[in-house]
Design a protein around this motif. Structure first.
Motif, short mmCIF file in Angstrom:
data_model
loop_
_atom_site.label_atom_id
_atom_site.label_comp_id
_atom_site.label_asym_id
_atom_site.label_seq_id
_atom_site.Cartn_x
_atom_site.Cartn_y
_atom_site.Cartn_z
N GLY A 75 0.73 -1.17 -0.03
CA GLY A 75 0.10 -0.05 0.13
C GLY A 75 0.85 1.31 -0.01
O GLY A 75 0.60 2.14 -0.58
N LEU B 193 2.06 1.56 -3.63
CA LEU B 193 0.85 1.68 -4.61
C LEU B 193 0.35 3.01 -4.62
O LEU B 193 -0.08 3.48 -5.76
CB LEU B 193 -0.38 0.77 -3.70
N ILE B 194 0.26 3.84 -3.51
CA ILE B 194 -0.31 5.12 -3.42
C ILE B 194 0.56 6.00 -4.38
O ILE B 194 -0.18 6.70 -5.10
CB ILE B 194 -0.31 5.69 -2.12
N THR C 22 1.89 12.87 -0.94
CA THR C 22 2.59 12.13 -0.04
C THR C 22 3.64 13.05 0.76
O THR C 22 4.40 12.43 1.66
CB THR C 22 3.06 10.84 -0.49
N VAL D 266 -3.19 -3.20 2.59
CA VAL D 266 -3.03 -2.35 1.42
C VAL D 266 -3.76 -0.93 1.60
O VAL D 266 -3.12 0.33 1.57
CB VAL D 266 -3.43 -2.90 -0.08
N GLY E 84 -8.85 3.31 -7.17
CA GLY E 84 -7.71 2.35 -6.66
C GLY E 84 -8.11 0.75 -7.32
O GLY E 84 -7.45 0.10 -7.70
N ALA F 235 -1.61 2.44 2.27
CA ALA F 235 -1.88 3.67 1.06
C ALA F 235 -2.41 4.85 1.64
O ALA F 235 -2.07 6.00 1.40
CB ALA F 235 -2.77 3.19 -0.04
#
Lengths: 191, 134, 169
Positions: A60, A63-64, B76, A145, A90, A149
């Protein structure tokens, strides 16, 4: 430029920018991972669930970035938006499924994902030892995950399965709860 | 389009990748680069604070006589700094492509530890080829 | 097209002149992150506190100077001692910078659409500052606390100069 809905984004990226792989390969690979874990932990299914969650977490957090890079998305304005993105973008991009979002709690901090279709568990039957059917969450990697994420975009959540057709339940349902927004890790300039 | 350098900063303001592509800027020691990154991260944050109107981002573009710096911050918290020649257009698209390459060859490398310095050969090669093609 | 504020810093890193043009109401007390009413707010990285409201002129001048000075040094490191930066932009504003050979620093904060402010800053220096501040025999050579800069001729001149420009609303 028109604002695209999550569904449109997901469809678009799925059709144009994703390399596809044989689904059986995914099912078989995942299946052998779960089977091996069960062997390694001598059928301690609670441990297996934990390991799957940990593996999912590691996936995760990586993946993000892939989703963000491919879809050029902006920050979600509410947890409801987040749920839409998870399901329509997603899961669409990575498994070509769009689980239904249901059972919102009063405070809009909890929702369920209902999986009508779960490629990970095609052709699977849980072991007949009486324990697996009560203890093992076969697709638990997905919970990890989601957890990983969302943590990278400053949302601390708890994700866990509450029912699974492999266990004889009517539906496969994952409950996602927002624990808190990680304010102190929010990148500057984001509100 | 001349791109001088690329810097990638992690969430904690640490410099995890630095590369010069073309001549144009002075050569600095690795320590200098680290200090520069830390400084930029702090300045980027304060720029949001001194905004005359609410909810401003941090620094997105910095223009000088000899170069132009564009900063792209992901959701992020990772920052990509692209330094190019002064009146460069299209830095947005370049940064997006670099982010894609990063997501592919760095993040998806299972042996790469997130937030650590980037030492991924595939990333270097693809990035180099992309910048050369500009 | 809007000008938000204008600052002059001297070579001792002090703010010797400041004018707000279009600004929302400022707070009267200096901000203190620790007296924030939100108990959950933590200041982890030692950076500026988030969401603690508008800054006072004092706090803001310190931060503005900090930003400008750090960027100026950064650019000098990357390009050489002769270089400096023109401007930087965020999603909501643009900050323009001009430094004289005497290390006098002019800063103007405008909206993001404004370009070409550097000649304006140069003109403020040459046509207004030098004329009404430097050449004023009664004005001290240094200006601690802005002394000598905030004279009528300069402020009027500045107003009259900026008003007709298309960038001033």
């Amino acid at each position: 430029m028109a604002v695209r809905t999550p569904r449109q984004i997901g469809e678009d990226v799925w059709k144009t920018r994703i390399e596809k792989v044989n689904a059986e390969l995914v099912t078989l690979t995942y299946g052998s991972v779960v089977a091996q874990l069960c062997k390694d932990f001598t059928n301690d299914y609670i441990q297996v669930n934990e390991q799957l969650d940990k593996m999912g977490y590691n996936i995760g957090i990586r993946l993000i970035e892939d989703i963000l890079a491919r879809t050029n998305s902006e920050r979600c304005r509410s947890f409801k938006d987040t749920a839409e993105m998870i399901s329509k973008v997603g899961f669409k991009i990575f498994l070509n499924i769009t689980p239904a979002i249901l059972n919102w709690s009063q405070d809009n901090k909890q929702f369920s994902l209902i999986f009508d279709d779960n490629p990970l568990s095609d052709f699977v039957e849980l072991p007949d030892d009486g324990k697996a059917i009560n203890e093992l969450w076969y697709s638990n990697i997905l919970c990890g995950v989601l957890r990983g994420a969302l943590e990278m975009v400053q949302l601390q959540v708890e994700a866990k399965f509450v029912s699974d057709v492999l266990r004889g339940d009517d539906t496969t349902e994952m409950r996602v709860t927002l624990i808190r927004v990680l304010e102190d890790e929010m990148p500057v300039g984001d509100e | 389009m001349v791109v001088y350098s690329l810097y990638i900063l992690n969430k904690a303001a640490g410099l995890i990748y630095q590369r010069d592509f073309n001549e144009g800027l002075r050569k600095l020691s690795s320590n200098d680069y680290l200090v520069l990154s830390g400084t930029f991260h702090a300045v980027h944050a304060i720029a949001s604070r001194i905004s005359p109107v609410p909810s401003s981002s941090g620094i997105e573009v910095l223009e000088t006589e000899t170069f132009r710096l564009q900063c792209f911050q992901t959701l992020t918290g990772t920052k990509f700094l692209l330094i190019s020649e002064p009146r460069q257009q299209g830095s947005d698209a370049i940064l997006r492509r670099i982010y894609e390459l990063y997501a592919d060859y760095v993040i998806k490398n299972p042996f790469y530890q997130i937030e650590m310095p980037v030492r991924c050969d595939l990333f270097d090669r693809h990035l180099g080829a992309y910048i050369k093609s500009l | 097209m809007t000008i938000y504020s204008f600052w002059i810093f001297d070579r001792h890193c002090e703010c010797i002149y400041h004018k707000d043009f279009k600004r929302p109401m400022r707070q009267l007390r200096p901000t203190s992150a620790l007296s924030s009413t939100d108990p959950k707010q933590r200041n982890t990285s030692g950076g500026p506190p988030k969401g603690s409201g508008p800054l006072t002129v004092d706090d803001e001048s310190k931060l503005v100077f900090g930003v400008v000075f750090s960027l100026r040094n950064m650019v000098k490191k990357l390009s050489g001692d002769q270089e400096s930066f023109f401007s930087f932009k965020t999603t909501k504003y643009k900050l323009h910078f001009f430094e004289t050979q005497t290390n006098l620093r002019f800063v103007m904060v405008t909206d993001t659409r404004v370009d070409g402010v550097r000649p304006i800053l140069e003109q403020i220096y040459a046509g207004l500052y030098v004329e009404y501040v430097v050449k004023n025999p009664l004005s001290p050579p240094e200006h601690p606390g802005g002394e000598g800069v905030n004279n009528e001729l300069f402020t009027l001149g500045l107003d009259r100069f900026l008003r007709p420009l298309s960038i001033f609303e």
